[in-house]
Write an enzyme that holds these catalytic residues in place. Sequence first.
Site, PDB file in Angstrom:
ATOM      1  N   GLY A 142      33.092   9.806  42.096  1.00 42.52           N
ATOM      2  CA  GLY A 142      33.637  10.142  43.008  1.00 42.52           C
ATOM      3  C   GLY A 142      33.550   9.038  44.101  1.00 42.52           C
ATOM      4  N   GLU A 143      32.347   8.747  44.657  1.00 44.32           N
ATOM      5  CA  GLU A 143      31.786   8.582  45.901  1.00 44.32           C
ATOM      6  C   GLU A 143      31.108   6.938  46.237  1.00 44.32           C
ATOM      7  OE1 GLU A 143      30.650  12.577  47.899  1.00 44.32           O
ATOM      8  OE2 GLU A 143      30.370  12.518  45.661  1.00 44.32           O
ATOM      9  N   GLY A 188      28.424   9.583  37.970  1.00 46.05           N
ATOM     10  CA  GLY A 188      29.297   9.903  38.619  1.00 46.05           C
ATOM     11  C   GLY A 188      29.466   9.230  39.647  1.00 46.05           C
ATOM     12  N   PHE A 233      37.870  16.277  48.658  1.00 44.41           N
ATOM     13  CA  PHE A 233      37.785  15.177  49.589  1.00 44.41           C
ATOM     14  C   PHE A 233      36.370  15.988  50.145  1.00 44.41           C
ATOM     15  CE2 PHE A 233      41.799  13.386  49.587  1.00 44.41           C
ATOM     16  CZ  PHE A 233      41.292  12.360  48.518  1.00 44.41           C
TER      17      PHE A 233
END
Length: 723
Positions: free
Chosen positions: A672-673, A670, A249
């Site tokens: 992940g966030e 992407g 994270f």
Amino acid sequence: MTTPTTTTNIAAVTGAVGSARTRVEGHDKVTGAARYAGEIPFAELAHGWLVLSTVARGRIRSVEDTPVLAMPGVLTVLHHGNAPRVDTDYVGMLGRPNPVLGIFQHDRVPFVGWPVALVVAETSEQAREAAEALVVRYDEEPHDVAFFAGRPGAYTPENTPMGQAETEKGDVAAQLGASAAVVDEQYTTPEEHHNAMEPHAATARWDGGRLDIVDSNQGGTWVASELAKLFSLDPASVRVRSEHVGGGFGSKGVNPHQVAAVMATTVLHRPVRVVLTRRQMFSLVGFRSPTAQRIRLGADADGRLRAFDHQSLSLTSTVHEFVEPSAMPGRVMYDADAHHTVHRLVRLDVPTPAWMRAPGEAPGSFAVESALDELAEKCGMDPIALRARNEPETAPVSGLPFSSRKVLACFEEGARRFGWAERDPRPGLRRDGRWLLGTGTAAAGFPSGAGPSTAAVTAEQDGTFTVRINAADIGTGARTAIALVAADALEVDPDRIRMRIADSDLGPAMFAGGSMGMRSWAWAVKVAADELRERLALTGGIPPEGITARSDTTEAIGALAKKERYAFGAQFAEVAVDVTTGEVRVRRLLGIYAAGTIVNPLTARSQFIGGMTWGLSMALHEEAIRDQASGGPVGADLAGYHVAAHADVPLIEADWVDDPDPDDPVGIKGIGEIGIVGVAAAIANAVWHATGVRHRDLPIRPDRVLRAADEARRRAAEGTRSA
């Protein structure tokens, strides 16, 4: 309102990429065979325990180590008086290193939790007992840890990690004055901490003249490079491995425990392991800065933005500058005739903040998307219609084209599945017994980048293929996704792919961060696999010695045309609020994303849901409190720092629209966030819809709900008396 009942992907999928696959390491993890950094055995392993400062500012007067050195099993006590010297005067992958990496180099103490000593013993228990017995005396100085809106001494930094600190076009004041509807509000978010389930752990040893480190990190290339520079070593003499990582994270980069382990193994000439405790993680691995954000919006009666102003204040330490880039989202999401964004900082006697999942976008989207909802209310418009009215054709600040932008496609699909059309926009009308019900929405965006990486793919004699890349699987399923990319490029079944990752000896590669990991690694692997397939076709088969193809994407990534590359999304939330107890319950969350090619739908959905769960936690629970007297965090553990538990998490659905990046060989953006971005705002907007009361300060705690309800009743009573 209808409840979504399906999670079928919108985009059709073919081949290995796009097929749902269980993790290749899944069996090892559920059986306990997967080894994490803190459990790998070494002969003659010694254990280090960090001792942290108990004062927030001052100097170390003495480290009284003589009694501790006489305790059972104690091997050494390192501190500023005897530790090896390191060099922090260099520029690394992310700029100048945080001076906290230069542990035990001087007697200054800049915050509570600064490392002042390392006790090394034969066992972890002996090291801990000795560390707790070590007496460190200080000359204490007055400290200041108070952060609040309007804090004196704030300044504008030269830039941020993601671009300019300030951008401006047009006359904001003039456009606000000419606007039919204006929002001018302050939004705050608290200090927040990443608490990966696996603690930070590192084992260092010298092996044949090379420094060998087994670590839990987000990028072996990054860690090896920084440690080589810190200790003035030849980069080729440093090896960093990380078999499995239990979450990162943003926190698992280069931290003091790795430096301490290297110092100790250098002194003792035997392997040394240093593992951080949960409490130590609150001081040593970074955190998300609190923010105070002022948003000013001005619009015509039809909702067209004339003015957009986002001013964000965050904190940094006195030893190293870090900017929480909360004013970034508006630079891409919304245009206006006058547009201004600025980041400001205040230096305090606290640890340096750092990257935390969706840095900038997570707190920034809460402020921006809440303000957009308030503007929609003032304009008498549907919140989605207001966003559609202000959808830009090119990036508002840079003027660059978007690689692709499907925000409205996400809202269209999300609204259909959430039942948004049936929503009565008036607040405070829906009830379910004691609960007031409301729904809210918010947009989401996060940058899509790629970093240069190298990879190698080998055709083995048994018909399998070995992929080698220094990628970091921090629990996201990266091994499996990379294998699918390789299988498609080689035109073979994924079961024939063998993965070797997380070893700096495999060559330089991007770290797992900024939603750039998978895109960077897949690019390198596909290039190598494509070349190998072509070479095998020329040979007519696999030669006895096998054949290997290698790639380096540095040139290709450097040649990319300048565009704004972003993943986008739309978040929808339904909440229930009991204004007599202050309890807020999220009943439904739906996220629809435009996030490039989805390589593995099974693990991708988990990524999205994990991010949305964190957004819920951010909205209702997470808040670190810093004690003004001691300067340290209160309740620095998972009992005092509340995160969403299973009982807090409702039905969460995540899906996506077809949106491959045309400039990426696999089409990846992407993921992940992007899942966390916008969730807190969607929940806050839903709480307003349920109660008619705005909450501009996170988290939306029960006491704040009760206070707001009392204030609303008081204003209503005063209005009645005035009438």
